[in-house]
Design a protein around this motif. Structure first.
Motif, mmCIF file in Angstrom:
data_model
loop_
_atom_site.group_PDB
_atom_site.id
_atom_site.type_symbol
_atom_site.label_atom_id
_atom_site.label_comp_id
_atom_site.label_asym_id
_atom_site.label_seq_id
_atom_site.Cartn_x
_atom_site.Cartn_y
_atom_site.Cartn_z
ATOM 1 N N MET A 23 9.377 4.173 8.778
ATOM 2 C CA MET A 23 10.746 3.770 9.106
ATOM 3 C C MET A 23 11.389 3.065 7.923
ATOM 4 O O MET A 23 12.562 3.289 7.613
ATOM 5 C CB MET A 23 10.772 2.866 10.336
ATOM 6 C CG MET A 23 12.165 2.345 10.664
ATOM 7 S SD MET A 23 13.448 3.625 10.789
ATOM 8 C CE MET A 23 12.942 4.437 12.273
ATOM 9 N N ARG A 24 10.630 2.235 7.250
ATOM 10 C CA ARG A 24 11.156 1.534 6.075
ATOM 11 C C ARG A 24 11.621 2.563 5.032
ATOM 12 O O ARG A 24 12.710 2.443 4.475
ATOM 13 C CB ARG A 24 10.071 0.631 5.500
ATOM 14 C CG ARG A 24 10.541 -0.297 4.424
ATOM 15 C CD ARG A 24 9.411 -1.085 3.773
ATOM 16 N NE ARG A 24 8.290 -1.399 4.601
ATOM 17 C CZ ARG A 24 8.071 -2.575 5.173
ATOM 18 N NH1 ARG A 24 8.940 -3.545 5.024
ATOM 19 N NH2 ARG A 24 6.980 -2.783 5.899
ATOM 20 N N GLU A 33 15.918 5.512 2.288
ATOM 21 C CA GLU A 33 16.480 6.777 1.786
ATOM 22 C C GLU A 33 17.924 6.962 2.222
ATOM 23 O O GLU A 33 18.724 7.561 1.519
ATOM 24 C CB GLU A 33 15.642 7.954 2.291
ATOM 25 C CG GLU A 33 14.296 8.083 1.615
ATOM 26 C CD GLU A 33 13.383 9.094 2.297
ATOM 27 O OE1 GLU A 33 13.825 9.777 3.255
ATOM 28 O OE2 GLU A 33 12.209 9.193 1.884
ATOM 29 N N ARG A 34 18.254 6.440 3.388
ATOM 30 C CA ARG A 34 19.609 6.581 3.937
ATOM 31 C C ARG A 34 20.507 5.390 3.619
ATOM 32 O O ARG A 34 21.662 5.362 4.025
ATOM 33 C CB ARG A 34 19.525 6.751 5.452
ATOM 34 C CG ARG A 34 18.796 8.003 5.865
ATOM 35 C CD ARG A 34 18.643 8.040 7.356
ATOM 36 N NE ARG A 34 18.003 9.260 7.797
ATOM 37 C CZ ARG A 34 18.049 9.702 9.033
ATOM 38 N NH1 ARG A 34 18.691 9.027 9.966
ATOM 39 N NH2 ARG A 34 17.445 10.817 9.369
ATOM 40 N N GLN A 91 15.869 -6.511 7.468
ATOM 41 C CA GLN A 91 15.295 -6.013 6.212
ATOM 42 C C GLN A 91 16.288 -5.047 5.618
ATOM 43 O O GLN A 91 16.660 -4.045 6.243
ATOM 44 C CB GLN A 91 13.960 -5.326 6.485
ATOM 45 C CG GLN A 91 13.196 -5.033 5.219
ATOM 46 C CD GLN A 91 11.812 -4.518 5.534
ATOM 47 O OE1 GLN A 91 11.590 -3.316 5.425
ATOM 48 N NE2 GLN A 91 10.914 -5.386 5.925
ATOM 49 N N LYS A 92 16.734 -5.352 4.397
ATOM 50 C CA LYS A 92 17.710 -4.473 3.760
ATOM 51 C C LYS A 92 17.016 -3.255 3.177
ATOM 52 O O LYS A 92 15.819 -3.271 2.924
ATOM 53 C CB LYS A 92 18.543 -5.209 2.716
ATOM 54 C CG LYS A 92 17.783 -5.935 1.660
ATOM 55 C CD LYS A 92 18.762 -6.672 0.766
ATOM 56 C CE LYS A 92 18.073 -7.826 0.084
ATOM 57 N NZ LYS A 92 18.942 -8.591 -0.747
ATOM 58 N N PRO A 93 17.810 -2.203 2.957
ATOM 59 C CA PRO A 93 17.218 -0.955 2.436
ATOM 60 C C PRO A 93 16.688 -1.115 1.016
ATOM 61 O O PRO A 93 17.075 -1.954 0.284
ATOM 62 C CB PRO A 93 18.378 0.034 2.489
ATOM 63 C CG PRO A 93 19.619 -0.739 2.671
ATOM 64 C CD PRO A 93 19.232 -2.080 3.198
#
Length: 179
Positions: free
Chosen positions: A126-127, A132-133, A177-179
């Motif tokens: 998921m992380r 990626e998005r 949690q930021k990307p």
């Protein structure tokens, strides 16, 4: 959530079913297995999907849990879920923060398998997907023991609050949690 369920195992089972079904119907359900045996799972709500769920569909999933509650607990949960809790999450993540990223509905690892990295293995896909998005991931917990786990998984604690109830106070922690 102990405050919602009290000591009634049927109510706790209804709550667990509701949280799992929400992920299965409107999100993603991820599992961890060992030798074809389920050892953990997580359900995630994708960005922008929760507000789009029709009320009648949501009622089908939430209804059995609400019906399992006493009248006093139904009233408390209806008020909490329609105002105080979403307001606190918005205070921690921003007005649309819960809906702009992936929201972890429930994460469970079998007790005899805890501490073996299973939660981390479930989080990693998921992380990566969220990164990626360019999407963030967020969650909340009402279990103090989970605070250290989420921090170890790289989440930032955005806030905590103690909520009053007729059955005692309970605390919630919100993570991001930021990307």
């Amino acid at each position: 959530m102990q405050v919602a369920c009290g000591d009634d195992p049927r109510t706790r089972a209804a709550l667990a079913r509701m949280m799992i079904l929400e992920g299965v119907y409107w999100g993603e359900f991820w599992t961890a297995t060992e030798e074809e045996e389920l050892v953990g799972f997580m359900t995630w709500t994708p960005p922008h999907s929760e507000p789009a769920i029709p009320k009648d569909e949501r009622a089908k999933v939430v209804g059995p849990f609400m019906q399992a509650l006493t009248e006093e607990r139904k009233k408390y949960m209806a008020e909490l879920l329609s105002g105080e809790f979403p307001g606190f999450v918005a205070q921690c993540l921003g007005a649309t923060g819960k809906h702009d990223g992936w929201w972890l509905r429930i994460a469970m690892v079998r007790p005899d398998k805890q501490g073996q990295g299973i939660a981390r293995k479930l989080f990693e896909p998921m992380r990566r997907k969220a990164a990626e998005r360019g999407e963030h991931i967020a969650c909340s917990t009402t279990a103090h023991r989970n605070v250290a786990i989420y921090k170890a998984l790289g989440f930032d604690l955005r806030g905590s609050r103690t909520f009053p109830s007729p059955w005692g106070e309970w605390e919630v922690w919100v993570f991001y949690q930021k990307p």
